[in-house]
Design a protein around this motif. Structure first.
Motif, PDB file in Angstrom:
ATOM      1  N   ALA A 531       0.813  -1.216   0.000  1.00 39.35           N
ATOM      2  CA  ALA A 531       0.000   0.000   0.000  1.00 39.35           C
ATOM      3  C   ALA A 531       0.846   1.265   0.000  1.00 39.35           C
ATOM      4  CB  ALA A 531      -0.921   0.006   1.224  1.00 39.35           C
ATOM      5  N   LEU A 532       2.184   1.122  -0.070  1.00 37.36           N
ATOM      6  CA  LEU A 532       3.055   2.279   0.043  1.00 37.36           C
ATOM      7  C   LEU A 532       3.520   2.782  -1.324  1.00 37.36           C
ATOM      8  CD1 LEU A 532       5.395   1.238   3.005  1.00 37.36           C
ATOM      9  CD2 LEU A 532       3.234   2.508   3.085  1.00 37.36           C
ATOM     10  N   ILE A 533       3.624   4.077  -1.419  1.00 40.95           N
ATOM     11  CA  ILE A 533       4.362   4.719  -2.505  1.00 40.95           C
ATOM     12  C   ILE A 533       5.575   5.340  -1.826  1.00 40.95           C
ATOM     13  CG2 ILE A 533       4.364   6.528  -4.255  1.00 40.95           C
ATOM     14  CD1 ILE A 533       1.325   6.180  -4.460  1.00 40.95           C
ATOM     15  N   SER A 534       6.742   4.739  -2.039  1.00 48.41           N
ATOM     16  CA  SER A 534       7.920   5.099  -1.260  1.00 48.41           C
ATOM     17  C   SER A 534       8.635   6.317  -1.827  1.00 48.41           C
ATOM     18  CB  SER A 534       8.894   3.925  -1.193  1.00 48.41           C
ATOM     19  OG  SER A 534      10.069   4.303  -0.520  1.00 48.41           O
ATOM     20  N   THR A 535       8.827   7.310  -0.971  1.00 46.48           N
ATOM     21  CA  THR A 535       9.652   8.462  -1.352  1.00 46.48           C
ATOM     22  C   THR A 535      11.133   8.172  -1.144  1.00 46.48           C
ATOM     23  OG1 THR A 535       9.517   9.402   0.876  1.00 46.48           O
ATOM     24  CG2 THR A 535       7.821  10.053  -0.690  1.00 46.48           C
ATOM     25  N   ALA A 536      11.424   7.060  -0.453  1.00 39.71           N
ATOM     26  CA  ALA A 536      12.820   6.757  -0.142  1.00 39.71           C
ATOM     27  C   ALA A 536      13.592   6.285  -1.354  1.00 39.71           C
ATOM     28  CB  ALA A 536      12.884   5.699   0.962  1.00 39.71           C
ATOM     29  N   ASP A 537      12.941   5.588  -2.238  1.00 33.61           N
ATOM     30  CA  ASP A 537      13.671   5.026  -3.372  1.00 33.61           C
ATOM     31  C   ASP A 537      13.062   5.400  -4.721  1.00 33.61           C
ATOM     32  OD1 ASP A 537      11.430   3.250  -3.422  1.00 33.61           O
ATOM     33  OD2 ASP A 537      12.449   1.978  -1.976  1.00 33.61           O
ATOM     34  N   LYS A 538      12.248   6.465  -4.738  1.00 31.61           N
ATOM     35  CA  LYS A 538      11.704   7.001  -5.990  1.00 31.61           C
ATOM     36  C   LYS A 538      12.037   8.484  -6.078  1.00 31.61           C
ATOM     37  CE  LYS A 538       7.665   3.938  -6.547  1.00 31.61           C
ATOM     38  NZ  LYS A 538       7.971   3.083  -5.391  1.00 31.61           N
ATOM     39  N   SER A 539      12.177   8.971  -7.284  1.00 30.58           N
ATOM     40  CA  SER A 539      12.379  10.402  -7.471  1.00 30.58           C
ATOM     41  C   SER A 539      11.060  11.126  -7.263  1.00 30.58           C
ATOM     42  CB  SER A 539      12.914  10.680  -8.874  1.00 30.58           C
ATOM     43  OG  SER A 539      11.925  10.357  -9.847  1.00 30.58           O
ATOM     44  N   ASP A 540      11.127  12.434  -7.108  1.00 28.83           N
ATOM     45  CA  ASP A 540       9.907  13.228  -6.922  1.00 28.83           C
ATOM     46  C   ASP A 540       8.931  13.055  -8.089  1.00 28.83           C
ATOM     47  OD1 ASP A 540      11.003  14.028  -4.581  1.00 28.83           O
ATOM     48  OD2 ASP A 540      11.382  16.101  -5.180  1.00 28.83           O
ATOM     49  N   PRO A 541       9.389  13.101  -9.341  1.00 37.69           N
ATOM     50  CA  PRO A 541       8.447  12.888 -10.451  1.00 37.69           C
ATOM     51  C   PRO A 541       7.833  11.488 -10.430  1.00 37.69           C
ATOM     52  CG  PRO A 541      10.413  13.986 -11.250  1.00 37.69           C
ATOM     53  CD  PRO A 541      10.702  13.555  -9.847  1.00 37.69           C
ATOM     54  N   GLN A 542       8.608  10.484 -10.047  1.00 31.87           N
ATOM     55  CA  GLN A 542       8.069   9.122  -9.968  1.00 31.87           C
ATOM     56  C   GLN A 542       6.993   9.024  -8.892  1.00 31.87           C
ATOM     57  OE1 GLN A 542      11.812   7.099  -9.282  1.00 31.87           O
ATOM     58  NE2 GLN A 542      11.864   6.285 -11.380  1.00 31.87           N
ATOM     59  N   VAL A 543       7.227   9.657  -7.757  1.00 35.01           N
ATOM     60  CA  VAL A 543       6.218   9.655  -6.690  1.00 35.01           C
ATOM     61  C   VAL A 543       4.955  10.355  -7.166  1.00 35.01           C
ATOM     62  CG1 VAL A 543       5.665  10.549  -4.400  1.00 35.01           C
ATOM     63  CG2 VAL A 543       7.898   9.503  -4.824  1.00 35.01           C
TER      64      VAL A 543
END
Length: 666
Positions: A531-543
């Motif tokens: 259920a997570l969209i991770s900001t730790a391993d994605k770029s800002d545009p990917q998030v």
């Protein structure tokens, strides 16, 4: 013989002395002293031999015979000048400090009322790191000449070098009147007061100086630092700029002036002025560790990621063990798109502190971004096992034990006083509350939220134990039902307040299809990881793209509007403080025509209940900018109401709390 020795012809002088004695001429004290000095200067360099030849092998009570040096001989000969010029000064110049010490002790014994010899002995002992004796000698010298500012400055400086900060501050406070009389060394008084925890006294002293007449750059830098430490930021900046205008400059002055600008926040114009001073400071002192780190950090936090790399790399080169500089370097590499290098730097942090949960977690995220997923998984599993080993057997037991941890030193140090002071100023309807008890409740809430996250991550398969504290689910479900029936997505705006991680459990229990924006790495094996969209391993545009897809697919997307992993995230002013704020939630709701709501869980009588309120919908024809501002106003009002409530629901970590500063004076 006297003439030969005093002109440095040691051998001829000794030969002349021998001839005189052979002729039956009895040597007086002056001749015997000069003979001993000549033998000392002809010594082969061995300290023990030289000391034995000089006869200065101890302190008081160690008399000598014949032509060896002792206090009585020096006194009888009137030999103070000869001792200092011919014996002591050359040893000090050559760095043979240990050989100079016994000679200085003899001189001090011979001339007990002369402060200068004790001053020299104190300085030499300090250079040898014989702190206790050095401080004692400086005190004795100052007792002879109490109004000598140089001697009082030496007393302060030696105590600072010996890490006796409180003692140094006491001397500085007692002799504060001399600082103005000794402006070239006034920085010693300011440094002692600051390191002794007396910022107010240091700032008061600094404020009494004429900023256009600082004696040197060191005093100007210390004055700026002292004023800023007491939150007199405007006065600090004015003093620093006045010093520059008067022609003073230097790395320390630039550093403290830049820091004073940053104390007003990272708003673009303030950060730009700070950056100018840090850049000039690095130019003046290219090997200055802290200036390189500050220059890099400011560039990083203003979005100039590539430019930040060189100074942060330099800081790591200058101090390989400095974790703060390396962590900033790793972040700069990440946002500059150099993920493999970022992962390598993150692993160095783990190597330096293998038991640090913070570095293990960030390294796992960096490894995922670098494509080293298996390695990331192993590291994150080890991280979870380490945390799991420290958890009590049941969630109920862990919750009960929090009360015993509220006053632990680690808990007290984790929450800056400025956050507590700010939160205290925001409370409403609590006029009769005792501040101490209020703070204990606030610290309990800080620990309770951490516990929920730890349980969800580390007790896989036993999440239901934590769910037992949830309450008011029927009311929440009734509120959400109309939004769920039409099958559209919804924006759930949260904040770093209350037991925020309880929200993960709530939506799962209610069966609401949801996605949470989280800093947890995507390789986490927890039940809610999907259920997570991770900001730790994605770029800002990917998030951003993942959020829009989830909303379009009918998910409730939950995000903390006040939090952003990007070091250059925009900030706004809220209740007198700068907070990070993302308008993405409002813009997504406008773009997709979706409902949005404010959600904040709260502790009430040991149970978690849920505050949820609708946020404005876009009006027909309303453009996105106008809507985003109206939405922001409503969100901040609801956040303000939450912060006014019970202290256990503050959280005090992340998001709105990250940049809280003590208020500026003046």
């Amino acid at each position: 013989m006297r003439r030969l020795v005093r002109t440095g012809d040691w051998r001829a002088g000794l030969a002349s002395f021998k001839d005189a004695r052979s002729a039956g001429a009895p040597p007086d004290a002056s001749a015997r002293l000069l003979c001993a000095i000549a033998r000392l200067r002809l010594a082969d360099g061995d300290g023990a031999v030289a000391a034995r030849q000089a006869g200065a092998v101890g302190g008081a009570g160690h008399g000598v015979q014949d032509d060896r040096i002792d206090a009585a001989l020096v006194k009888e000969a009137g030999g103070r000048v000869d001792m200092r010029r011919l014996a002591i000064a050359p040893l000090i110049r050559k760095g043979e400090l240990a050989r100079a010490v016994p000679l200085l002790r003899v001189l001090v014994q011979a001339y007990r009322d002369i402060a200068d010899d004790r001053r020299t002995l104190a300085s030499v002992l300090g250079r040898l790191k014989c702190w206790d004796e050095a401080v004692e000698c400086a005190d004795e010298a100052a007792a002879i000449a109490p109004m000598d500012p140089d001697l009082q400055g030496a007393r302060i400086q030696l105590r600072l070098l010996a890490s006796r900060e409180l003692d140094a501050a006491a001397v500085a406070r007692d002799t504060a009147g001399l600082a103005a009389a000794d402006l070239p060394n006034a920085h010693l008084w300011l440094a002692a007061l600051l390191r002794g925890g007396q910022a107010g006294a240091a700032a008061g002293m600094a404020a009494g100086f004429d900023a256009t007449q600082f004696a040197n750059e060191r005093v100007a830098a210390a004055a700026v630092q002292a004023l800023a430490a007491d939150r007199r930021i405007g006065a600090a900046i004015d003093a620093g700029e006045a010093a520059l205008a008067a022609g003073l400059d230097g790395a320390a002055l630039r550093m403290h002036l830049g820091l004073a600008h940053l104390e007003r926040g990272y708003v673009a114009d303030k950060a730009a002025r700070a950056q100018l001073h840090f850049t000039e400071g690095v130019r003046l002192s290219p090997e200055h560790l802290r200036l390189n780190a500050l220059q890099g950090e400011t560039l990083l936090r203003t979005g100039r990621y590539v430019d930040a790399l060189a100074p942060l790399s330099k800081a790591c080169e200058l101090a390989p063990g400095l974790v703060q500089a390396r962590s900033l370097y790793a972040r700069a590499l990440r946002y500059a798109g150099r993920h493999a290098d970022a992962a390598d730097q993150a692993l160095k942090l783990v190597e330096a502190a293998p038991d640090s949960p913070r570095w293990q977690r960030s390294a796992a995220a960096a490894l995922v971004q670098a494509g080293r997923v298996d390695q990331a998984g192993r590291l994150f599993d080890r991280y979870l096992r380490g945390r799991a080993d420290r958890l009590p057997g049941t969630f109920a037991q862990a919750l009960r034990e929090l009360e015993g941890r509220v006053d632990d030193a680690s808990t007290l140090s984790a929450i800056p006083l400025a956050r507590l002071d700010w939160a205290w100023s925001l409370r409403r309807g609590q006029d009769g509350v005792d501040r101490e008890q209020w703070e204990r409740a606030a610290r309990w809430g800080y620990l309770a939220d951490q516990l929920i996250l730890e349980w969800l991550e580390c007790r896989q398969g036993r999440e239901e134990e934590a769910m037992e504290v949830l309450d008011g689910l029927d009311e929440l479900e009734a509120f959400l039902q109309p939004f769920l029936e039409d099958g559209r997505g919804m924006v759930v705006a949260t904040a770093h307040v209350g037991p925020m991680y309880a929200g993960l459990m709530v939506l799962e229990l209610l069966g609401v299809p949801s996605r949470w924006i989280s800093s947890t790495p995507s390789i986490a094996g927890t039940s809610y990881a999907s259920a997570l969209i991770s900001t730790a391993d994605k770029s800002d545009p990917q998030v951003g793209r993942a959020m829009l897809r989830a909303l379009a697919d009918g998910y409730a997307v939950c995000l903390a509007v006040d939090g952003a992993p990007n070091p250059a995230a925009p900030r706004i002013v809220f209740e007198g403080q700068e907070i990070t704020y993302s308008s993405f939630a409002a813009r997504a709701a406008h773009r997709l025509g979706l409902p949005s709501m404010f959600y904040a869980p709260r502790w009430v009588n040991g149970r978690v209940v849920h505050s949820v309120q609708a946020l404005p919908e876009a009006q027909p024809g309303e453009n996105v900018e106008a809507y985003a501002l109206r939405w922001q106003e409503a969100y901040l009002q609801l956040l303000r109401e939450h912060l006014a409530g019970s202290p256990e629901n503050l959280r005090l970590s992340g998001g709105i709390w990250r940049h809280v500063r003590a208020p500026e004076k003046g």
